[in-house]
Write a protein that holds these residues in place. Structure first.
Motif, short mmCIF file in Angstrom:
data_model
loop_
_atom_site.label_atom_id
_atom_site.label_comp_id
_atom_site.label_asym_id
_atom_site.label_seq_id
_atom_site.Cartn_x
_atom_site.Cartn_y
_atom_site.Cartn_z
N LYS A 16 -11.79 -7.29 2.93
CA LYS A 16 -12.63 -6.73 4.00
C LYS A 16 -12.03 -7.04 5.37
N ILE A 17 -11.62 -8.29 5.59
CA ILE A 17 -11.05 -8.68 6.88
C ILE A 17 -9.74 -7.94 7.13
N SER A 18 -8.92 -7.81 6.10
CA SER A 18 -7.65 -7.10 6.24
C SER A 18 -7.86 -5.68 6.67
N ARG A 19 -8.85 -5.03 6.08
CA ARG A 19 -9.14 -3.63 6.43
C ARG A 19 -9.68 -3.52 7.86
N GLU A 20 -10.65 -4.38 8.21
CA GLU A 20 -11.30 -4.28 9.52
C GLU A 20 -10.38 -4.69 10.67
N SER A 21 -9.43 -5.58 10.41
CA SER A 21 -8.55 -6.05 11.47
C SER A 21 -7.37 -5.11 11.72
N TRP A 26 -5.53 1.22 8.24
CA TRP A 26 -6.56 1.87 7.42
C TRP A 26 -6.42 3.39 7.51
N GLU A 27 -6.20 3.89 8.71
CA GLU A 27 -6.01 5.32 8.87
C GLU A 27 -4.75 5.79 8.15
N ALA A 28 -3.68 5.00 8.26
CA ALA A 28 -2.40 5.37 7.63
C ALA A 28 -2.49 5.35 6.11
N SER A 29 -3.44 4.59 5.56
CA SER A 29 -3.53 4.46 4.11
C SER A 29 -3.98 5.74 3.43
N ARG A 30 -4.50 6.71 4.20
CA ARG A 30 -4.92 7.98 3.59
C ARG A 30 -3.78 8.65 2.86
N LYS A 31 -2.57 8.53 3.43
CA LYS A 31 -1.42 9.22 2.82
C LYS A 31 -1.09 8.67 1.43
N PHE A 32 -1.56 7.44 1.15
CA PHE A 32 -1.27 6.84 -0.16
C PHE A 32 -2.12 7.42 -1.28
N MET A 33 -3.11 8.23 -0.91
CA MET A 33 -3.96 8.81 -1.94
C MET A 33 -3.34 10.05 -2.56
N VAL A 34 -2.25 10.54 -2.00
CA VAL A 34 -1.51 11.62 -2.65
C VAL A 34 -0.90 11.05 -3.93
N PRO A 35 -1.10 11.67 -5.11
CA PRO A 35 -0.66 11.07 -6.38
C PRO A 35 0.79 10.62 -6.39
N GLU A 36 1.69 11.44 -5.86
CA GLU A 36 3.11 11.08 -5.89
C GLU A 36 3.36 9.83 -5.04
N THR A 37 2.72 9.77 -3.88
CA THR A 37 2.90 8.61 -3.00
C THR A 37 2.29 7.35 -3.63
N PHE A 38 1.11 7.52 -4.24
CA PHE A 38 0.45 6.38 -4.88
C PHE A 38 1.35 5.79 -5.97
N GLN A 39 1.93 6.64 -6.80
CA GLN A 39 2.79 6.15 -7.88
C GLN A 39 4.05 5.47 -7.34
N ALA A 40 4.54 5.97 -6.20
CA ALA A 40 5.74 5.38 -5.61
C ALA A 40 5.46 4.00 -5.03
N LYS A 41 4.24 3.80 -4.49
CA LYS A 41 3.89 2.55 -3.84
C LYS A 41 3.26 1.53 -4.80
N LEU A 42 2.79 1.98 -5.95
CA LEU A 42 2.08 1.11 -6.88
C LEU A 42 2.88 -0.11 -7.31
N GLY A 101 -2.06 -5.26 0.71
CA GLY A 101 -0.89 -5.61 -0.09
C GLY A 101 0.42 -5.02 0.35
N ILE A 102 0.38 -3.95 1.18
CA ILE A 102 1.63 -3.30 1.58
C ILE A 102 1.73 -3.20 3.10
N LEU A 103 0.74 -2.56 3.74
CA LEU A 103 0.85 -2.29 5.17
C LEU A 103 0.74 -3.56 6.00
N ASN A 104 -0.10 -4.51 5.57
CA ASN A 104 -0.27 -5.74 6.34
C ASN A 104 0.66 -6.86 5.91
N VAL A 105 1.45 -6.61 4.87
CA VAL A 105 2.20 -7.71 4.27
C VAL A 105 3.18 -8.34 5.25
#
Length: 435
Positions: A16-21, A26-42, A101-105
């Motif tokens: 929760k803190i990671s998302r809110e901070s 959070w806005e950029a994470s929308r692109k990860f919901m594309v199936p191909e992108t999700f599988q690449a980042k998983l 796990g990825i954008l804030n790492v």
């Protein structure tokens, strides 16, 4: 990361803190919901989960649910697991996990070399402008405590964004002020709307700016969108009397009596329905926000800065606040006499050679405080928690400078007023590295 394994409640709070901070992530994470992108980042997300200090059961269930997320068979079960573990609906759960796990790492795992106290001390010893530490990290961030009219923010941005732009590095700049927007008291110290629009006009690829009004030290920890820790926290002209009396050293009646003798009689009142403080001073009635004489003390400010930043910068500190701050940074208890107000009469006797050395400084001069007297090995405000870890609170390096406005250093509106304040002595800077 912390050796102590996180349970479910702690894990959900971290997500929760990671998302809110990180609203930009959070806005950029929308692109990860594309199936191909999700599988690449998983695979990267799974690796982060495996390396994180989580309960093994949480790790196993998370990985299994994520592997099923894009599959038609078993997805209902996986979706329920994601919701149970994160507290978010499935799609938002995946996005929140990607932010954590990825954008804030990179922001959560900056290299020990960059963020060691020794490294920050080395940098500060070498630079004339303490804010140049913002050039030394891949994720520069600053928190301004008591931001006032945002003139410092504009000057800081104009000074650093052109350089950071060439490095393709965004600056996170957060600021808060206790003045409530729309209040009829506070005058020129309210945020300047034109400056706020200017700062909001930058692309998030260059500047991530956020301002909170009506916010104090005590309430900032509950604000949404804050970072867990900043490269720098700064406070310009720390408020007097708020930070000029340490409650652990001075009894309330001693503080009250000194305020009355030095400032005049004061009382709570109302102005056009708004709570205010009226102070009778030299035949005039002065009006302030109702919290003007609320006493927090320097330890509250120092604790906040130690928890929130690697480097703390106090600028344009008046005499009343400075000596109270200094007494809390030095090891010897003789610098903290019980129930004795720091007046010009007693300061030389209490601080001795430290007083002589510091008051002989010229404007722009700087001194390592540890050369004059021992620093406290441990600050008296308990364990500092940071990103899941706990450590004894300590400032490993403290530098004192003299002057209100220093050449080449971004400054505040209040600092620029000292030249007109004939009754004020030359103010101070205190620059601290958290260990």
């Amino acid at each position: 990361m912390d050796d102590q394994r996180l349970g479910l409640t702690a894990f959900r709070e971290r997500i929760k803190i990671s998302r809110e901070s990180s609203p930009h992530h959070w806005e950029a994470s929308r692109k990860f919901m594309v199936p191909e992108t999700f599988q690449a980042k998983l695979p990267a997300l799974i690796q982060h989960i495996q390396e994180a200090s989580l309960d093994p059961t949480i790790q196993e269930r998370l990985i299994a649910a994520l592997q099923k997320f894009s599959q038609p068979i078993g997805s209902k079960e996986g979706n329920q697991i994601l919701k149970d573990l994160t507290g978010f609906p499935p799609s938002k759960a995946v996005r929140a996990l990607m932010v954590w796990g990825i954008l804030n790492v990179n922001e959560e795992r900056e290299s020990p070399e960059v963020y060691s106290g020794i490294r920050w001390e080395e940098i500060l010893r070498d630079v004339s402008n303490p804010y140049d530490v913002l050039r030394q990290t891949p994720t520069p961030s600053l928190l301004d405590i008591g931001a006032g009219d945002l003139s410092f923010e504009q000057e800081l941005v104009d000074h650093y964004v052109p350089y950071l732009r060439t490095q393709r590095t965004p600056l996170t700049l957060h600021a808060f002020d206790r003045l409530m927007p729309g209040s009829r008291v506070g005058g020129v110290y309210h945020k300047n709307l034109e400056r706020e629009r200017y700062l909001q006009g930058f692309s998030s690829e260059e500047l991530r700016f956020k301002f909170w009004g009506g916010m104090g030290l005590e309430t900032f920890s509950k604000s949404k969108g804050k970072l867990s820790r900043y490269t720098v926290s700064t406070c310009h002209a720390p408020a007097n009397p708020t930070f000029a009396y340490e409650p652990s050293r001075l009894a309330p009646e001693i503080i009250h009596a000194h305020l009355q003798s030095s400032r005049g009689n004061y009382r709570k009142s109302r102005y056009e329905g708004e709570p205010i403080l009226e102070v009778s001073h030299r035949g005039r009635t002065l009006t302030f926000p109702d919290w003007k004489f609320d006493i927090l003390g320097p330890l509250a400010l120092l604790k906040f800065m130690a928890q929130r930043s690697r480097v703390g910068i106090l600028s344009a500190i008046d005499d009343g606040v400075f000596w109270e701050v200094l007494s809390q940074l030095l090891a010897d208890d003789r610098f903290r006499p019980r129930n004795e107000i720091f007046t010009n009469t007693v300061l030389p006797a209490i601080f001795g050679s430290v007083y002589e050395e510091l008051t002989s400084m010229a404007v722009g001069q700087r001194k390592d405080l540890s050369v004059l007297a021992d620093l406290r090995d441990s600050m008296p405000f308990g364990v500092v928690k940071n990103e899941g870890t706990q450590r004894p609170p300590r400032f490993r390096y403290v530098e004192i400078r003299r002057g209100a406005v220093l050449g080449g250093v971004p400054s505040s509106f209040t600092a620029r007023q000292f030249s007109e304040m004939k009754e004020e002595s030359t103010p101070w800077w205190v620059i601290m590295v958290t260990d």
